[in-house]
Scaffold this motif. Structure first.
Motif, short mmCIF file in Angstrom:
data_model
loop_
_atom_site.label_atom_id
_atom_site.label_comp_id
_atom_site.label_asym_id
_atom_site.label_seq_id
_atom_site.Cartn_x
_atom_site.Cartn_y
_atom_site.Cartn_z
N SER A 1 5.62 -10.10 26.71
CA SER A 1 6.94 -9.04 26.76
C SER A 1 7.02 -8.69 25.29
O SER A 1 7.93 -7.76 25.07
N ALA A 2 6.05 -9.08 24.57
CA ALA A 2 6.30 -8.78 22.96
C ALA A 2 5.81 -7.33 22.85
O ALA A 2 5.31 -6.42 23.67
N LYS A 3 6.58 -6.67 21.87
CA LYS A 3 6.43 -5.20 21.28
C LYS A 3 5.55 -5.24 20.06
O LYS A 3 5.89 -5.99 18.93
N VAL A 4 4.48 -4.65 20.00
CA VAL A 4 3.52 -4.54 18.81
C VAL A 4 3.40 -2.77 18.45
O VAL A 4 3.02 -2.33 19.31
N THR A 5 3.74 -2.82 17.18
CA THR A 5 3.50 -1.22 16.73
C THR A 5 2.76 -1.05 15.39
O THR A 5 2.62 -2.14 14.78
N TYR A 6 2.25 -0.14 15.30
CA TYR A 6 1.69 0.34 14.15
C TYR A 6 1.98 1.54 13.53
O TYR A 6 2.04 2.50 14.16
N HIS A 7 2.58 1.54 12.36
CA HIS A 7 3.18 2.53 11.45
C HIS A 7 2.43 2.78 10.60
O HIS A 7 2.64 2.54 9.32
N ARG A 8 1.32 3.88 10.68
CA ARG A 8 0.48 4.22 9.47
C ARG A 8 1.22 4.86 8.34
O ARG A 8 0.80 4.61 7.20
N LEU A 9 2.09 5.72 8.56
CA LEU A 9 2.93 6.35 7.36
C LEU A 9 3.60 5.33 6.54
O LEU A 9 3.42 5.50 5.21
N ALA A 10 4.03 4.08 7.01
CA ALA A 10 4.60 3.23 6.15
C ALA A 10 3.63 2.13 5.75
O ALA A 10 4.01 1.26 4.95
N GLY A 11 2.35 2.12 6.30
CA GLY A 11 1.49 1.35 6.03
C GLY A 11 1.88 -0.24 6.47
O GLY A 11 1.67 -1.24 5.55
N ARG A 12 2.26 -0.52 7.77
CA ARG A 12 2.53 -1.55 8.42
C ARG A 12 2.46 -1.64 9.78
O ARG A 12 2.65 -0.68 10.47
N ALA A 13 2.49 -2.90 10.19
CA ALA A 13 2.79 -3.37 11.74
C ALA A 13 3.69 -4.20 11.95
O ALA A 13 4.04 -4.89 11.10
N TYR A 14 4.07 -4.02 13.14
CA TYR A 14 5.37 -4.76 13.50
C TYR A 14 4.89 -5.52 14.76
O TYR A 14 4.49 -4.95 15.69
N ALA A 15 5.62 -6.78 14.95
CA ALA A 15 5.54 -7.60 16.25
C ALA A 15 6.81 -8.06 16.59
O ALA A 15 7.47 -8.72 15.42
N LEU B 1 0.85 -1.03 -0.01
CA LEU B 1 0.02 -0.17 0.04
C LEU B 1 0.97 1.28 0.15
O LEU B 1 0.53 2.10 -0.69
N ARG B 2 1.79 1.06 0.72
CA ARG B 2 2.70 2.40 0.75
C ARG B 2 4.29 1.87 0.80
O ARG B 2 4.61 0.73 1.47
N PHE B 3 5.20 2.63 0.43
CA PHE B 3 6.49 2.14 0.68
C PHE B 3 7.07 3.17 1.64
O PHE B 3 6.55 4.21 2.17
N PHE B 4 8.37 2.63 2.25
CA PHE B 4 9.02 3.15 3.54
C PHE B 4 10.57 3.05 3.10
O PHE B 4 11.18 2.17 2.58
N ASP B 5 11.43 4.17 3.35
CA ASP B 5 12.78 4.12 3.17
C ASP B 5 13.41 2.98 3.96
O ASP B 5 13.18 2.67 5.14
N GLY B 6 14.29 2.34 3.22
CA GLY B 6 14.81 1.03 3.57
C GLY B 6 14.16 -0.28 2.92
O GLY B 6 14.89 -1.44 3.10
#
Length: 185
Positions: free
Chosen positions: A154-168, A17-22
């Protein structure tokens, strides 16, 4: 130019949906385009080809479309373990359920692992596991993130709307697992 990338055959047909640097787009002939290599939001070929020009996100999206052929594959940015995951932290199931995922219609799951030996040898990201990325419905994406939060305190979950992706990210024994859930149309 990270050596920690999925093989091109493993992610053929993925158009984010979106690209991100890297992010990287790899060809079956060994070509590689990297976003944000020297300039933010710009795609450059590395190593540079004689007649290589800069490309835009729209040009790379057209290159990745299935009707363009199976010779190009998308490899998402994999964050280093030395810094926080990109995006806003989701620490409760309610926060995962409230994520605004529009205009996405699905997602693709990339899984990476970082073991003790890899880390000792200087790898600070991990490597994507073999096999094709897993295609998910948006409900499956939410269920995956909720399941990680429920099973791994102890998991870390994030949502990066600008990049169009979530991380776990979570650990099992001495292996660190990172999931990149890439939103798609």
């Amino acid at each position: 130019m990270t050596p920690h990338a999925a093989s091109p055959a493993a992610s053929v047909g993925v158009v984010p949906l979106r690209f991100f640097d890297g992010d990287t787009v790899r060809g079956l002939q060994g070509e590689a385009w990297h976003r944000g290599l020297r300039s933010p939001s710009v795609w450059e070929q590395f190593p540079p080809a004689k007649q290589s020009a800069l490309r835009s996100d729209d040009q790379m999206r057209a290159l990745l479309r299935e009707d363009a052929g199976p010779e190009w594959a998308f490899v998402p940015y994999l964050p280093s373990i030395t810094g926080p995951l990109p995006g806003t932290a989701c620490v409760t199931v309610r926060e995962v359920r409230d994520l605004r995922l529009v205009p996405a219609s699905g997602a693709v799951l990339y899984a990476a692992r970082l073991g003790r030996t890899q880390s000792f040898l200087g790898n600070d990201q991990g490597v994507f596991t073999g096999g094709p990325p897993v295609r998910l419905r948006l409900a499956d994406l939410r269920a995956t993130l909720e399941g990680v939060l429920a099973r791994r305190p102890s998991a870390k979950v994030t949502y990066h709307r600008l990049a169009g992706r979530a991380y776990a990210r979570y650990a099992i024994g001495s292996t660190l697992h990172t999931h990149v859930l890439l939103l798609t149309r």
